[in-house]
Design a protein around this motif. Sequence first.
Motif, PDB file in Angstrom:
ATOM      1  N   GLY A 142       3.442  -1.408  -4.941  1.00  0.00           N
ATOM      2  CA  GLY A 142       1.988  -1.521  -4.926  1.00  0.00           C
ATOM      3  C   GLY A 142       1.324  -1.981  -6.194  1.00  0.00           C
ATOM      4  N   ALA A 143       2.100  -2.402  -7.209  1.00  0.00           N
ATOM      5  CA  ALA A 143       1.498  -2.819  -8.474  1.00  0.00           C
ATOM      6  C   ALA A 143       0.834  -4.186  -8.348  1.00  0.00           C
ATOM      7  CB  ALA A 143       2.556  -2.871  -9.572  1.00  0.00           C
ATOM      8  N   LEU A 144      -0.147  -4.416  -9.208  1.00  0.00           N
ATOM      9  CA  LEU A 144      -0.751  -5.726  -9.415  1.00  0.00           C
ATOM     10  C   LEU A 144      -0.134  -6.287 -10.680  1.00  0.00           C
ATOM     11  CD1 LEU A 144      -4.424  -4.644  -8.679  1.00  0.00           C
ATOM     12  CD2 LEU A 144      -2.877  -5.845  -7.118  1.00  0.00           C
ATOM     13  N   LEU A 165       6.021 -13.108  -4.038  1.00  0.00           N
ATOM     14  CA  LEU A 165       5.449 -11.757  -4.148  1.00  0.00           C
ATOM     15  C   LEU A 165       4.076 -11.662  -3.503  1.00  0.00           C
ATOM     16  CD1 LEU A 165       6.460 -10.785  -7.795  1.00  0.00           C
ATOM     17  CD2 LEU A 165       7.631 -10.261  -5.651  1.00  0.00           C
ATOM     18  N   GLY A 166       3.310 -12.739  -3.529  1.00  0.00           N
ATOM     19  CA  GLY A 166       2.015 -12.742  -2.851  1.00  0.00           C
ATOM     20  C   GLY A 166       0.828 -12.522  -3.760  1.00  0.00           C
ATOM     21  N   ASP A 167      -0.279 -12.105  -3.176  1.00  0.00           N
ATOM     22  CA  ASP A 167      -1.564 -12.005  -3.871  1.00  0.00           C
ATOM     23  C   ASP A 167      -1.560 -10.990  -5.007  1.00  0.00           C
ATOM     24  OD1 ASP A 167      -2.769 -13.923  -2.317  1.00  0.00           O
ATOM     25  OD2 ASP A 167      -3.529 -12.498  -0.854  1.00  0.00           O
ATOM     26  N   CYS A 168      -0.575 -10.123  -5.044  1.00  0.00           N
ATOM     27  CA  CYS A 168      -0.539  -9.105  -6.097  1.00  0.00           C
ATOM     28  C   CYS A 168      -0.127  -9.673  -7.440  1.00  0.00           C
ATOM     29  CB  CYS A 168       0.417  -7.975  -5.709  1.00  0.00           C
ATOM     30  SG  CYS A 168       2.165  -8.456  -5.695  1.00  0.00           S
ATOM     31  N   ALA A 169       0.365 -10.919  -7.485  1.00  0.00           N
ATOM     32  CA  ALA A 169       0.982 -11.437  -8.703  1.00  0.00           C
ATOM     33  C   ALA A 169       0.303 -12.697  -9.212  1.00  0.00           C
ATOM     34  CB  ALA A 169       2.463 -11.714  -8.459  1.00  0.00           C
ATOM     35  N   LYS A 215       0.835  -1.197   0.000  1.00  0.00           N
ATOM     36  CA  LYS A 215       0.000   0.000   0.000  1.00  0.00           C
ATOM     37  C   LYS A 215       0.872   1.251   0.000  1.00  0.00           C
ATOM     38  CE  LYS A 215      -3.791  -2.467   0.432  1.00  0.00           C
ATOM     39  NZ  LYS A 215      -4.762  -2.587  -0.688  1.00  0.00           N
ATOM     40  N   GLY A 216       0.400   2.271  -0.689  1.00  0.00           N
ATOM     41  CA  GLY A 216       1.059   3.571  -0.629  1.00  0.00           C
ATOM     42  C   GLY A 216       2.265   3.733  -1.516  1.00  0.00           C
ATOM     43  N   GLY A 217       2.511   2.791  -2.423  1.00  0.00           N
ATOM     44  CA  GLY A 217       3.669   2.900  -3.298  1.00  0.00           C
ATOM     45  C   GLY A 217       3.400   3.734  -4.536  1.00  0.00           C
ATOM     46  N   ARG A 218       4.414   3.926  -5.334  1.00  0.00           N
ATOM     47  CA  ARG A 218       4.314   4.753  -6.542  1.00  0.00           C
ATOM     48  C   ARG A 218       3.466   4.102  -7.623  1.00  0.00           C
ATOM     49  NH1 ARG A 218      10.515   5.772  -7.650  1.00  0.00           N
ATOM     50  NH2 ARG A 218       9.749   6.848  -9.531  1.00  0.00           N
ATOM     51  N   LEU A 219       3.226   2.800  -7.517  1.00  0.00           N
ATOM     52  CA  LEU A 219       2.393   2.100  -8.495  1.00  0.00           C
ATOM     53  C   LEU A 219       1.136   1.518  -7.857  1.00  0.00           C
ATOM     54  CD1 LEU A 219       5.104   0.141 -10.528  1.00  0.00           C
ATOM     55  CD2 LEU A 219       4.102   2.372 -11.049  1.00  0.00           C
TER      56      LEU A 219
END
Length: 274
Positions: A36-38, A56-60, A6-10
Motif C-alpha cells: 500500500g505504499a506510495l 506498479l501502477g499509479d502508486c509509483a 489497500k489495507g497493507g502494512r504501508l
Amino acid sequence: MKEAAKGGRLEGKVAVITGATSGIGEATAELFAEQGALLVLTGRNKDKGGALVERLGDCARFVAGDVREEGHIAEAIGTATATFGRLDCLFNNAGGPTPGTLEEVSPDQFRYAMDLLLGSVVFGIKHASPVMKAQGSGAIINNASVAALRTHMGEYLYSAAKAAVRQLTKVAGMDLARYGITVNSIAPGGIATPIFFGGSGRAATMDDGHVAASMAKLERNLALATPLRRTGMPRDIAHGALYLASDEGRFVNCHDLVIDAGMTAAGRTHFGDA
C-alpha cells in the motif's frame, strides 16, 4: 495502470527508494507497493524505471538520475513531497561494485566508491530529515553489508564505505530520535543480485541465456556459503526493509539488521554441497 493497494502494512505511507531498477531496490519497490505504499523510485536506467512504474501502477513515480549527485537525491525527495505531500520512509539502497586494490586504487576510483556508497546515504539523510522533522515521524533505512562486519566479504573500498554507513546509521539515529525519526541499516549477506556480474549495467549487456546460466551458478555458490545452505534473494532483504518501514518497526533505532542466513556467525566457510 493499477491503483495503490489497500489495507497493507504501508497503506498511505510515502517512500523513496534509491537504486530501484534492479536487485534489492526493485524487489523492495514491488513489496512496498503490494503493502500500500506510495513510491518515488530512482535509478540511472530510464527504460527500466519506466517499465517498473508501469508495472506498479499509479502508486509509483520514477526520477532518473545518479545518486552520486546531491541534486538528484534532493529532486527525488522533492518529488515525493510535491506529489504525495509527505515522506515516511527513505531507503538509501543504491550501490554497486567498486574497482581497485589498495596497491592500485586511483583517486577517481576512491571518489566514485565513496560518492556512490557513502555520499548517497549522507545526502539522503540530509534532505529527508527536514521533511520528517516537520512531520514528527519517519523511517530512514540504509543498505549496509556483511562486508562491514567481517573481512574477505567485499572489496576494499566497498567494505570501508559500508562500515562507514553502519556507523553513520547509529550517529544519525541518535541525533534524529528526538524528532520521532528512526534510522536503521540492513546488512545483506549473499544475495543473488546483478552486483555479482559487475552491476546492473554489466548484466544488461549479457544475453538471457548467459544471465540465466550465471544466475544458476551464482545461486549454487552462495548457498554453499551459508549454514542454511540456501541462497538469499532480493525479496528476503525487502521483507527486512518492510519491517523497519512499517509501524511494527517503530521501536527499532540505530540497529543494523543482519540478514545473512548465519554467514557472518561462521565467517568465510564452505558448508558442503547445496
